[in-house]
Every structure is written in structure tokens, then in C-alpha cells.
Design a protein around this motif. Structure first.
Motif, short mmCIF file in Angstrom:
data_model
loop_
_atom_site.label_atom_id
_atom_site.label_comp_id
_atom_site.label_asym_id
_atom_site.label_seq_id
_atom_site.Cartn_x
_atom_site.Cartn_y
_atom_site.Cartn_z
N HIS A 171 -11.31 -0.39 2.53
CA HIS A 171 -10.21 0.22 3.29
C HIS A 171 -8.88 0.07 2.54
O HIS A 171 -8.07 1.01 2.51
CB HIS A 171 -10.11 -0.43 4.67
CG HIS A 171 -8.99 0.10 5.51
ND1 HIS A 171 -9.00 1.37 6.07
CD2 HIS A 171 -7.80 -0.46 5.88
CE1 HIS A 171 -7.89 1.57 6.74
NE2 HIS A 171 -7.13 0.47 6.63
N GLN A 172 -8.67 -1.08 1.93
CA GLN A 172 -7.42 -1.28 1.18
C GLN A 172 -7.36 -0.34 -0.04
O GLN A 172 -6.29 0.19 -0.35
CB GLN A 172 -7.33 -2.73 0.73
CG GLN A 172 -7.27 -3.73 1.87
CD GLN A 172 -7.17 -5.16 1.38
OE1 GLN A 172 -6.68 -5.42 0.28
NE2 GLN A 172 -7.65 -6.10 2.20
N ALA A 173 -8.50 -0.16 -0.71
CA ALA A 173 -8.52 0.74 -1.86
C ALA A 173 -8.17 2.17 -1.43
O ALA A 173 -7.42 2.88 -2.12
CB ALA A 173 -9.89 0.70 -2.53
N ARG A 174 -8.72 2.56 -0.28
CA ARG A 174 -8.40 3.91 0.23
C ARG A 174 -6.92 4.01 0.56
O ARG A 174 -6.27 5.03 0.28
CB ARG A 174 -9.24 4.17 1.47
CG ARG A 174 -8.94 5.49 2.15
CD ARG A 174 -9.38 6.65 1.31
NE ARG A 174 -8.94 7.92 1.87
CZ ARG A 174 -9.43 9.09 1.54
NH1 ARG A 174 -10.39 9.17 0.62
NH2 ARG A 174 -8.98 10.20 2.08
N GLN A 175 -6.34 2.96 1.11
CA GLN A 175 -4.92 2.97 1.46
C GLN A 175 -4.04 3.06 0.21
O GLN A 175 -2.99 3.69 0.21
CB GLN A 175 -4.57 1.73 2.27
CG GLN A 175 -3.13 1.69 2.77
CD GLN A 175 -2.79 2.88 3.65
OE1 GLN A 175 -3.60 3.26 4.52
NE2 GLN A 175 -1.62 3.48 3.45
N ILE A 176 -4.48 2.43 -0.87
CA ILE A 176 -3.71 2.49 -2.11
C ILE A 176 -3.65 3.92 -2.63
O ILE A 176 -2.61 4.40 -3.10
CB ILE A 176 -4.32 1.54 -3.16
CG1 ILE A 176 -4.06 0.08 -2.76
CG2 ILE A 176 -3.74 1.81 -4.54
CD1 ILE A 176 -4.74 -0.92 -3.67
N LEU A 177 -4.78 4.64 -2.53
CA LEU A 177 -4.76 6.05 -2.93
C LEU A 177 -3.83 6.87 -2.04
O LEU A 177 -3.13 7.78 -2.51
CB LEU A 177 -6.18 6.63 -2.89
CG LEU A 177 -7.16 6.14 -3.95
CD1 LEU A 177 -8.47 6.89 -3.85
CD2 LEU A 177 -6.57 6.30 -5.34
N ASN A 178 -3.83 6.54 -0.74
CA ASN A 178 -2.91 7.24 0.16
C ASN A 178 -1.45 6.95 -0.21
O ASN A 178 -0.59 7.85 -0.18
CB ASN A 178 -3.18 6.82 1.61
CG ASN A 178 -4.51 7.32 2.11
OD1 ASN A 178 -5.02 8.34 1.64
ND2 ASN A 178 -5.09 6.62 3.07
N LEU B 237 -3.01 -0.55 -11.01
CA LEU B 237 -3.06 -2.01 -11.10
C LEU B 237 -3.34 -2.63 -9.74
O LEU B 237 -4.04 -3.66 -9.64
CB LEU B 237 -1.74 -2.53 -11.67
CG LEU B 237 -1.46 -2.20 -13.14
CD1 LEU B 237 -0.06 -2.66 -13.54
CD2 LEU B 237 -2.51 -2.84 -14.04
N ARG B 238 -2.82 -2.04 -8.69
CA ARG B 238 -3.11 -2.55 -7.34
C ARG B 238 -4.60 -2.44 -7.04
O ARG B 238 -5.19 -3.35 -6.43
CB ARG B 238 -2.31 -1.78 -6.30
CG ARG B 238 -0.82 -2.03 -6.31
CD ARG B 238 -0.14 -1.17 -5.26
NE ARG B 238 -0.63 -1.48 -3.92
CZ ARG B 238 -0.44 -0.69 -2.85
NH1 ARG B 238 0.21 0.48 -2.99
NH2 ARG B 238 -0.90 -1.05 -1.68
N LEU B 239 -5.21 -1.35 -7.47
CA LEU B 239 -6.65 -1.19 -7.26
C LEU B 239 -7.44 -2.26 -8.01
O LEU B 239 -8.39 -2.85 -7.47
CB LEU B 239 -7.08 0.20 -7.72
CG LEU B 239 -6.74 1.37 -6.80
CD1 LEU B 239 -7.05 2.70 -7.49
CD2 LEU B 239 -7.52 1.27 -5.49
N LEU B 240 -7.05 -2.51 -9.24
CA LEU B 240 -7.79 -3.50 -10.03
C LEU B 240 -7.65 -4.91 -9.45
O LEU B 240 -8.56 -5.74 -9.59
CB LEU B 240 -7.29 -3.48 -11.47
CG LEU B 240 -7.59 -2.20 -12.25
CD1 LEU B 240 -6.96 -2.24 -13.63
CD2 LEU B 240 -9.10 -1.98 -12.37
N ASN B 241 -6.54 -5.19 -8.80
CA ASN B 241 -6.36 -6.51 -8.19
C ASN B 241 -7.31 -6.74 -7.01
O ASN B 241 -7.53 -7.88 -6.60
CB ASN B 241 -4.91 -6.69 -7.73
CG ASN B 241 -3.96 -6.88 -8.90
OD1 ASN B 241 -4.36 -7.38 -9.96
ND2 ASN B 241 -2.71 -6.49 -8.72
N LEU B 242 -7.86 -5.67 -6.45
CA LEU B 242 -8.81 -5.81 -5.34
C LEU B 242 -10.17 -6.27 -5.81
O LEU B 242 -11.00 -6.73 -5.00
CB LEU B 242 -8.95 -4.49 -4.58
CG LEU B 242 -7.68 -3.95 -3.90
CD1 LEU B 242 -7.98 -2.63 -3.22
CD2 LEU B 242 -7.14 -4.95 -2.89
#
Length: 358
Positions: free
Chosen positions: A236-243, A212-217
Motif C-alpha cells: 500500500h505504501q509503494a502504491r501511495q508513493i506512485l500516487n 529512492l522512497r520506493l527502495l527504502n521500503l
């Protein structure tokens, strides 16, 4: 999480990581002659045999669901890439990573179910070993019954009865072993299954929240025809969410049986200053009041007796008052009926004055 940069890089064999689709457990056995056996099972183990076969179908269903998850994740990533939209391309690829990890969790759950199923097989095998003991004991008992009906004086009865005693002793040991193994393995099998269910659910929640965090981006603000698309700058934020998702999965710890079942809640009352539950308070009060129970019962009996005496006295007073009212009413009626006789009226008045003075 079994990923590198994305599903696409893993799929193309770039060498940046291990492919999510190549990571599969191979511990489950394939088809064999033993798996093609029919229902030729002892009567004692038939039901558990069918249950274990049904568990096998359930495991296959979860494995199929895991494979479908991985396939859908890869198709989503490939579709996003051909949209020529940088935001959709990146988010779809990252969401595909989350979906592929959900598939991995489903596959892990299937293998946990397979281990639980293997534990149940120990009960089934023990049941199969106990069945001949039961049959042998029943067979000897039947022979004794038939021989007694046909040849009551037969010398073979003594031998059969001795064999029956030995068979009963052997069966007694086998039945005790079956009971012990059944209790132990049943608890062990379904404890493992429920803990695996908790792990799967909690990890799925972790992955879903990060999805859900990814979809909000992804900016879904409508644009007017002819305007240029809003540049995508959240890579960069999407990559951080995966991390973050990977870190949360790594930091996850399995629950123990007691904590998962909430059995350690009672221990809090021993170490904390909080009052015990209402049931414990009642038990403590009952224990504290037990030495005084006899005296309290005696005091309560005396109080009840005194209250009964007071009630009787009040009832007697009420009856006297009612009697006096009735007597006064009768005297009044006498005066009304004898108005011509002055001596009677005067005597009644004088008597009433005397009663009032008394």
C-alpha cells in the motif's frame, strides 16, 4: 504519469490504462528527399545548416535514450516478477514505473529540442533569401569596376551605377530583416531549449526522490539460512508513493524566463523594506553628495594647505634645535682644547650663561 497498476498490466493489455510504451509523439517527420540534400547551401547559411543537422543528431540520441529507458523499465519489472519474492516483485515493478516515466521525460525533452531546431530554421531560410541580394550587389559593383578600368567614358556606367543604388537599397532592407529575425529567433529558440532543460531536470529530480522512497521500503536485512523471509507488507505504501509522484508531476508549473534566469531578484528591493545592494547604496550616496561636492573639495584643499604650513613650521623648529645642539658641541670642544686659557673659558661660560638667561 502514463501508468495503470503496473508496467506488467499495461504490457499484457489488461485494459486498465494506457501503455507507457505506446505513448510516443509522432510530430517529427521521417526521411524525405529534402532531408537527403547535401551541402548545397549558400555561403551565408552553410554554418547554420550544419548546426541544424547536428541538432538533429542530438534529438535522435535523446529519443534513443528514451526508448532504452522504457525497455529497461519493462525488463526490470519482468525480472522482478520471476524472482518469486513478493517484495522484490512489487518494488521492481514500481521502480520500473518510475524509470518509464523518466523515459517519457527524455522523449518530451527531445521533442522540445526539435521545436527549438525548427525555430533556427527560420534564421537559415532568411539567410538563404539574403544571399542573392548580396551577390547581386557585389556583381554590379564588380562590373562597374571592370568597366571603369577598360572604358572610363562608357555611357553604360550611368546605368550600372543606378542599378547599384537600387541593389544597395534592396540589400539594406534585406540585411535589416535578417538582423531582426536572427535576434528574435535565436532568443526564442534557446529560451525554449533552456526552459525545457529546466523542466526535464526538475521532473527528473521529483521522480528520482520518489524512486529512492520506493527502495527504502525494501527490507534488505540479512536472514540466516533456513529462516523464512520477512513478509512484505508495504504494498500500500509503494502504491501511495506512485500516487505522490503523479501528484507532484501534475502540480509542477513551468518557470518563466525571468524567474528561471533570476532576473526578478531586483524587484524585491522595490517592494520590500530590505536595504538595496551595496552597489545601489553607493549610487544613492553619490547622488546625495553631488550638490555638496564643490564645497567639500574647497574645504579639503584648505585643510591640506594648513597641514602643509604646520609641517613647514615643525621642520623649521627641528632645524633650529639641531643648530643649537651643534653650537653647544662646538663650544664644549673649545673648552677642552683651551683649558690653559682661563679668560677664554670664563668668557665662554659667561656667554653660555647669557644665552641661557636669554
Amino acid at each position: 504519469m502514463n501508468r495503470a497498476l503496473s508496467i506488467r498490466s499495461n504490457n499484457r493489455g489488461s485494459g486498465n490504462g494506457t501503455s507507457t510504451t505506446s505513448h510516443h509523439h509522432s510530430s517529427r517527420r521521417g526521411f524525405s528527399l529534402s532531408s537527403l540534400r547535401g551541402t548545397i547551401q549558400p555561403e551565408l547559411s552553410k554554418k547554420l545548416y550544419r548546426l541544424i543537422k547536428s541538432e538533429n543528431n542530438l534529438i535522435s540520441a535523446h529519443e534513443t535514450a528514451a526508448k532504452e529507458r522504457l525497455s529497461i523499465a519493462q525488463q526490470l519489472s519482468e525480472w522482478g516478477e520471476q524472482t518469486s519474492d513478493e517484495g522484490i516483485s512489487d518494488i521492481s515493478d514500481k521502480v520500473g514505473v518510475i524509470l518509464s516515466e523518466l523515459g517519457e521525460q527524455e522523449d518530451n525533452y527531445a521533442h522540445a529540442l526539435d521545436e527549438s531546431r525548427g525555430t533556427l530554421k527560420a534564421i537559415r531560410n532568411t539567410e538563404k533569401s539574403v544571399q542573392p541580394s548580396r551577390d547581386g550587389k557585389n556583381k554590379i559593383a564588380d562590373e562597374i569596376a571592370k568597366l571603369k578600368s577598360k572604358e572610363p567614358e562608357s555611357t553604360r556606367l550611368v546605368v550600372l551605377e543606378q542599378e547599384l543604388v537600387r541593389a544597395e537599397a534592396e540589400n539594406l532592407v534585406a540585411e535589416a530583416q535578417l538582423s531582426n529575425i536572427t535576434r528574435q529567433k535565436l532568443k526564442e529558440a534557446y529560451t525554449a531549449e533552456f526552459l525545457a532543460t529546466i523542466e526535464r531536470a526538475e521532473k527528473q529530480v521529483i521522480l528520482a526522490r520518489h524512486g529512492l522512497r520506493l527502495l527504502n521500503l525494501l527490507d534488505d536485512t540479512p536472514i540466516v539460512p533456513g529462516d523464512s523471509q520477512i513478509p512484505y507488507t508495504q504494498g500500500h505504501q509503494a502504491r501511495q508513493i506512485l500516487n505522490d509522484a503523479e501528484d507532484d508531476l501534475r502540480e509542477w508549473r513551468p518557470a518563466t524566463m525571468a524567474s528561471a534566469a533570476g532576473l526578478d531578484e531586483d524587484a524585491k528591493y522595490v517592494t520590500s523594506n530590505s536595504p538595496p545592494p551595496q552597489g545601489q547604496q553607493y549610487a544613492q550616496q553619490s547622488q546625495a553628495s553631488q550638490p555638496r561636492a564643490e564645497g567639500q573639495h574647497l574645504q579639503e584643499a584648505q585643510q591640506q594647505q594648513a597641514a602643509h604650513q604646520v609641517a613647514q613650521q615643525q621642520h623649521q623648529r627641528q632645524q633650529l634645535n639641531e643648530k643649537e645642539v651643534l653650537d653647544g658641541a662646538s663650544l664644549t670642544g673649545t673648552e677642552t682644547n683651551t683649558t690653559g686659557n682661563g679668560s677664554v673659558v670664563g668668557g665662554a661660560q659667561e656667554h653660555q650663561v647669557q644665552m641661557t638667561a636669554a
